[in-house]
Design a protein around this motif. Structure first.
Motif, PDB file in Angstrom:
ATOM      1  N   ALA A  81       0.908  -1.130   0.082  1.00 27.60           N
ATOM      2  CA  ALA A  81      -0.131  -0.065   0.114  1.00 27.60           C
ATOM      3  C   ALA A  81       0.955   1.188   0.189  1.00 27.60           C
ATOM      4  O   ALA A  81       2.020   1.191   0.358  1.00 27.60           O
ATOM      5  N   LEU A  82       0.249   2.332  -0.425  1.00 24.66           N
ATOM      6  CA  LEU A  82       0.992   3.557  -0.486  1.00 24.66           C
ATOM      7  C   LEU A  82       0.116   4.490   0.377  1.00 24.66           C
ATOM      8  O   LEU A  82      -1.299   4.561   0.055  1.00 24.66           O
ATOM      9  N   VAL A  83       0.567   5.242   1.363  1.00 25.09           N
ATOM     10  CA  VAL A  83      -0.246   6.010   2.198  1.00 25.09           C
ATOM     11  C   VAL A  83       0.053   7.531   2.222  1.00 25.09           C
ATOM     12  O   VAL A  83       1.409   8.075   2.261  1.00 25.09           O
ATOM     13  N   ILE A  84      -0.864   8.377   1.838  1.00 19.33           N
ATOM     14  CA  ILE A  84      -0.887   9.789   1.498  1.00 19.33           C
ATOM     15  C   ILE A  84      -1.504  10.495   2.702  1.00 19.33           C
ATOM     16  O   ILE A  84      -2.688  10.064   3.020  1.00 19.33           O
ATOM     17  N   GLU A  85      -0.820  11.317   3.475  1.00 18.83           N
ATOM     18  CA  GLU A  85      -1.384  11.669   4.920  1.00 18.83           C
ATOM     19  C   GLU A  85      -0.883  13.123   5.126  1.00 18.83           C
ATOM     20  O   GLU A  85       0.207  13.669   4.905  1.00 18.83           O
ATOM     21  N   ASN A  86      -1.685  13.869   5.567  1.00 14.44           N
ATOM     22  CA  ASN A  86      -1.354  15.239   6.365  1.00 14.44           C
ATOM     23  C   ASN A  86      -2.026  15.311   7.725  1.00 14.44           C
ATOM     24  O   ASN A  86      -2.264  14.118   8.384  1.00 14.44           O
ATOM     25  N   ASP A  87      -2.150  16.324   8.343  1.00 14.32           N
ATOM     26  CA  ASP A  87      -2.684  16.327   9.868  1.00 14.32           C
ATOM     27  C   ASP A  87      -3.965  16.181   9.966  1.00 14.32           C
ATOM     28  O   ASP A  87      -4.527  16.024  10.926  1.00 14.32           O
ATOM     29  N   ARG A  88      -4.837  16.016   8.687  1.00 14.89           N
ATOM     30  CA  ARG A  88      -6.223  15.769   8.890  1.00 14.89           C
ATOM     31  C   ARG A  88      -6.760  14.631   8.367  1.00 14.89           C
ATOM     32  O   ARG A  88      -7.695  14.064   8.904  1.00 14.89           O
ATOM     33  N   HIS A 106     -10.303  10.286   8.727  1.00 16.44           N
ATOM     34  CA  HIS A 106     -10.501  11.950   9.222  1.00 16.44           C
ATOM     35  C   HIS A 106      -9.937  11.726  10.392  1.00 16.44           C
ATOM     36  O   HIS A 106     -10.500  11.146  11.485  1.00 16.44           O
ATOM     37  N   LYS A 107      -8.782  12.311  10.553  1.00  9.43           N
ATOM     38  CA  LYS A 107      -8.006  12.273  11.809  1.00  9.43           C
ATOM     39  C   LYS A 107      -8.720  12.630  13.102  1.00  9.43           C
ATOM     40  O   LYS A 107      -8.516  12.316  13.924  1.00  9.43           O
ATOM     41  N   PRO A 108      -8.770  13.840  12.862  1.00  9.74           N
ATOM     42  CA  PRO A 108      -9.379  14.510  14.030  1.00  9.74           C
ATOM     43  C   PRO A 108     -10.622  13.943  14.631  1.00  9.74           C
ATOM     44  O   PRO A 108     -10.797  13.995  16.014  1.00  9.74           O
ATOM     45  N   THR A 109     -11.572  13.180  14.252  1.00 11.44           N
ATOM     46  CA  THR A 109     -12.597  12.634  14.578  1.00 11.44           C
ATOM     47  C   THR A 109     -12.438  10.999  14.541  1.00 11.44           C
ATOM     48  O   THR A 109     -13.207  10.252  15.144  1.00 11.44           O
ATOM     49  N   ASP A 110     -11.028  10.640  13.970  1.00 15.06           N
ATOM     50  CA  ASP A 110     -10.847   9.188  13.846  1.00 15.06           C
ATOM     51  C   ASP A 110     -12.114   8.364  12.939  1.00 15.06           C
ATOM     52  O   ASP A 110     -12.387   7.289  13.229  1.00 15.06           O
ATOM     53  N   ARG A 111     -12.695   9.065  11.907  1.00 16.87           N
ATOM     54  CA  ARG A 111     -13.888   8.362  11.429  1.00 16.87           C
ATOM     55  C   ARG A 111     -13.418   7.935  10.185  1.00 16.87           C
ATOM     56  O   ARG A 111     -12.498   8.555   9.457  1.00 16.87           O
ATOM     57  N   GLU A 112     -13.487   6.461   9.852  1.00 12.98           N
ATOM     58  CA  GLU A 112     -13.403   6.146   8.337  1.00 12.98           C
ATOM     59  C   GLU A 112     -14.614   6.475   7.671  1.00 12.98           C
ATOM     60  O   GLU A 112     -15.688   6.156   7.767  1.00 12.98           O
ATOM     61  N   LEU A 186      -2.889  15.931  -0.746  1.00 19.65           N
ATOM     62  CA  LEU A 186      -3.467  16.622   0.391  1.00 19.65           C
ATOM     63  C   LEU A 186      -2.655  18.073   0.874  1.00 19.65           C
ATOM     64  O   LEU A 186      -1.687  17.985   1.667  1.00 19.65           O
ATOM     65  N   PRO A 187      -3.314  19.030   0.372  1.00 19.78           N
ATOM     66  CA  PRO A 187      -2.730  20.465   0.883  1.00 19.78           C
ATOM     67  C   PRO A 187      -2.731  20.327   2.222  1.00 19.78           C
ATOM     68  O   PRO A 187      -3.495  19.780   2.980  1.00 19.78           O
ATOM     69  N   ASP A 188      -1.667  21.254   2.727  1.00 21.83           N
ATOM     70  CA  ASP A 188      -1.215  21.099   4.312  1.00 21.83           C
ATOM     71  C   ASP A 188      -2.791  21.742   5.047  1.00 21.83           C
ATOM     72  O   ASP A 188      -3.197  22.889   4.531  1.00 21.83           O
ATOM     73  N   SER A 190      -5.696  20.553   5.051  1.00 23.13           N
ATOM     74  CA  SER A 190      -6.904  20.515   4.218  1.00 23.13           C
ATOM     75  C   SER A 190      -7.891  19.163   4.876  1.00 23.13           C
ATOM     76  O   SER A 190      -7.040  18.022   5.021  1.00 23.13           O
ATOM     77  N   ASP A 191      -8.894  19.563   5.019  1.00 27.59           N
ATOM     78  CA  ASP A 191      -9.855  18.142   5.209  1.00 27.59           C
ATOM     79  C   ASP A 191     -10.266  17.558   4.125  1.00 27.59           C
ATOM     80  O   ASP A 191     -11.014  16.602   3.834  1.00 27.59           O
ATOM     81  N   PHE A 192      -9.762  17.771   2.843  1.00 29.28           N
ATOM     82  CA  PHE A 192     -10.197  17.273   1.381  1.00 29.28           C
ATOM     83  C   PHE A 192      -8.864  16.738   0.854  1.00 29.28           C
ATOM     84  O   PHE A 192      -8.097  17.262   0.697  1.00 29.28           O
ATOM     85  N   LEU A 193      -9.135  15.517   0.366  1.00 30.75           N
ATOM     86  CA  LEU A 193      -8.159  14.825  -0.644  1.00 30.75           C
ATOM     87  C   LEU A 193      -8.620  15.313  -1.872  1.00 30.75           C
ATOM     88  O   LEU A 193      -9.785  15.200  -2.494  1.00 30.75           O
ATOM     89  N   TYR A 194      -7.643  15.897  -2.532  1.00 27.10           N
ATOM     90  CA  TYR A 194      -7.733  16.314  -3.979  1.00 27.10           C
ATOM     91  C   TYR A 194      -7.327  15.211  -5.022  1.00 27.10           C
ATOM     92  O   TYR A 194      -6.297  14.777  -4.726  1.00 27.10           O
TER      93      TYR A 194
END
Length: 653
Positions: A81-88, A106-112, A186-188, A190-194
């Motif tokens: 797998a390849l993981v792309i990740e920011n702080d959100r 979504h990391k702040p809420t730990d929701r899949e 993932l812009p720094d 951002s809550d959205f994956l582009y």
């Protein structure tokens, strides 16, 4: 600004069924595709939709092969797998499996935010067979799940517009001969994956084009889209306009309110923002939005009927919860293909992220409220600006290579010397499958194999067919030429090519099988049965070992031979073929079903019943197939047991 987005490698361990070998027999028969419009409905369609529904629908799987070698024996296996990740957000991508996004957290809420399948179980839903459920998949080619569903894509790091990194996926789609790319970043903060997508047509002719991004989400959701009408398509193959969200007194925006599997293609008004969301009872969920080029939005539901529930279990594990699909595509429906002009491209930007909005209540108010929350979270103008910023980066050459796809694009670029900035198809990507075709390109001669084995894949595009026609007429060249001619619709010439090859060919069975299919398509089933019988005997005489290639060829040809012989009631010959199959093949579910049919044809009804009583699973049962139910109905008037019930439509007289 410090860029904190990262791309890293990871290994997942999942209960996984082996994909197994591809079917080595070229798929010569017309495509068995369930998503076709009944002729009764065509005249009532809007003019542009009717035109695109009729625009070059796919009629053949060539040059790809059918992928039916998988089973249902799942054991823990390691998956790159390849993981792309920011702080959100954290997105997990499977480059060897069509570039599927398996998870979006979504990391702040730990929701899949997606439906994440706890297993990897292939099933017969892709155009060419093997497909698996869950996550976000990229469907290109033609109506249906892409032939790349379980195939590797090229992947690499690429600079992103904000100075960080993007993950680029790219490949050559072979059904339409078009290169494409998918850029994820993932812009720094951002809550959205582009997701930037580009499809290119490098040819000097227009090409039919198809794209649907397919997002699996838990089915205990309300699905919202800015529409008051939808085009409903069920497995009865009827396309009709229905109101949204309710018709027939039922609110269809809740997937669990539909009794049978169905598609709802939303009629989004011109000028309105393109988006679709799936929210739970508390108003939490996922939203997908895009720039305007990605016009269509769709909801697919499995339904609450026994067949839909059975499919849900079949694709995952009992007790893990069901899912539905929300989708976005280039046209209003998946029954359409759009024209891509010569030497042109189409591109757009998608965004995926969390949405919190009121889900319950009157439709228009709920939709307007969700759209307002989306506009706050990600303004439409910002998305358009991000697309504009991305476009120059689409041509940026990749940096570190993270995964490798096929060599078919490299072969086409070698042939044409096309320049495709951003998606390199280097000669070093050529592999064993492309080697004979690269030699044909260089020398004008298709090399004979060094050892006896099933023939490789056939290239069928007009330029390759022209090369085969001018190459020395060896038996292997005539075999491949016949397949290419058949694909082009020149069936008489194909038959002549195969018959010429029979005179000198060391291997007769591939040619005899092609001629048998030609006989069947012409309605000459007796001669087809003769040729299948002869082909299978020749294969059994020729096969060198019990390795994967020969076992796959024996299984594929043996199955077709038994079916052809049963069609003309030659049960003794069918039994003889059956007995020559490998014992491990005869224990596969597909062949146990075939055995039950053979036993019934022999008048051994009790023995056929016993096959059902002992239990079997047809791993490659086709979406919408009713073969098990039809055979059961010939055996008994009792209700079809739940374990064999895969019906996706209402019973009809």
């Amino acid at each position: 600004m410090v860029i904190v987005t990262t791309i890293r490698r990871e290994v997942l361990t999942l209960p996984t069924a082996e994909l197994g070998p591809d079917n080595p027999l070229p798929p010569l028969r017309p495509l068995d595709e369930t998503h076709r419009v009944d002729d009764r409905d065509r005249e009532d369609l809007p003019r542009d939709m009717a035109r695109q529904v009729g625009y070059e629908p796919l009629r053949s799987l060539l040059p790809t092969r059918v992928r039916d070698g998988y089973d249902r024996d799942r054991t823990p296996r390691r998956i790159d797998a390849l993981v792309i990740e920011n702080d959100r957000l954290r997105a997990t991508v499977l480059p060897a499996l069509g570039g599927r996004i398996a998870s979006l957290v979504h990391k702040p809420t730990d929701r899949e935010l997606l439906y994440r399948n706890p297993v990897l179980q292939p099933a017969n839903f892709a155009l060419n067979g093997a497909w698996f459920s869950g996550g976000i998949e990229w469907n290109i080619g033609a109506t249906g799940h892409t032939t790349l569903s379980c195939a590797p894509l090229h992947a690499a790091r690429v600079p992103a517009p904000d100075g960080g990194e993007m993950l680029r996926l790219w490949e050559w789609e072979r059904l339409r001969d078009l290169p494409f790319q998918v850029d994820l970043w993932l812009p720094d903060g951002s809550d959205f994956l582009y997701v930037g997508v580009r499809i290119r047509n490098p040819h000097e002719r227009p090409a039919p084009t198809y794209w649907w991004s397919n997002i699996a989400v838990p089915e205990e959701r309300r699905v919202l889209a800015p529409a008051e009408e939808a085009w409903h398509f069920g497995y009865e193959r009827r396309l009709r306009r229905v109101p949204v969200p309710s018709y027939g007194g039922v609110d269809r925006s809740n997937p669990l309110n539909s009794p049978f599997a169905a598609d709802y293609f939303y009629e989004l008004p011109d000028g309105r923002r393109r988006w679709i969301a799936a929210l739970d009872a508390d108003g939490h969920g996922l939203v997908q939005t895009s720039t305007d080029a990605l016009r269509g939005r769709k909801l697919f539901v499995w339904g609450t009927g026994s067949g839909g529930r059975r499919w849900q279990e079949w694709l995952t594990e009992p007790g893990t919860g069901g899912y539905c699909e929300i989708q976005a595509g280039l046209a209003r429906t998946q029954l359409e293909h759009v024209r891509l002009d010569p030497e042109s491209e189409v591109s757009w930007l998608e965004a995926y992220g969390p949405l919190d909005a009121e889900a319950a209540g009157e439709w228009s108010a709920v939709v307007d409220g969700a759209e307002a929350r989306l506009e706050t979270a990600l303004p439409r103008a910002d998305l358009d600006a991000a697309y504009t910023a991305w476009k120059p980066y689409a041509d940026t050459e990749p940096g570190e290579i993270l995964a490798t796809g096929s060599g078919w694009g490299a072969l086409e670029v070698l042939r044409t010397d096309w320049k495709l900035p951003g998606t390199p198809f280097e000669e070093s990507m050529l592999g064993e499958a492309q080697a004979p075709w690269a030699e044909l390109l260089r020398s004008g001669v298709l090399p004979e194999p060094r050892r006896v084995r099933p023939p490789g894949e056939t290239l069928v595009a007009s330029h390759w067919r022209d090369m085969l026609e001018t190459a020395p007429a060896t038996p292997l060249t005539e075999y491949h030429l016949g397949v290419a001619q058949w694909h082009a619709g020149d069936r008489a010439q194909a038959v002549r090519s195969w018959e010429r090859a029979l005179e000198l060919a060391p291997s007769l069975w591939p040619l005899l099988r092609c001629l048998a299919v030609a006989d069947q398509e012409a309605g000459n089933h007796e001669r087809a049965a003769d040729r299948y019988n002869e082909a299978f005997a020749d294969l059994c005489h020729e096969r060198r070992d019990a390795g994967e290639r020969w076992t796959a060829a024996t299984a594929a040809l043996g199955r077709e031979a038994v079916e052809a012989l049963l069609r003309v009631r030659r049960t003794a010959d069918a039994r003889a073929v059956w007995e020559m199959l490998h014992p491990v093949t005869r224990e596969r579910g597909r062949f146990l079903l075939l055995q039950a049919e053979l036993l019934l044809a022999e008048g051994r009804r009790d023995d056929a019943w016993a096959v059902f009583a002992d239990g079997f699973e047809v791993a490659d049962l086709r979406e919408g197939a009713e073969s098990i139910g039809r055979l059961w109905a010939r055996l008994t008037d009792e209700p079809l047991p739940a374990r064999y019930d895969f019906r996706m439509r209402p019973d009809t007289p």
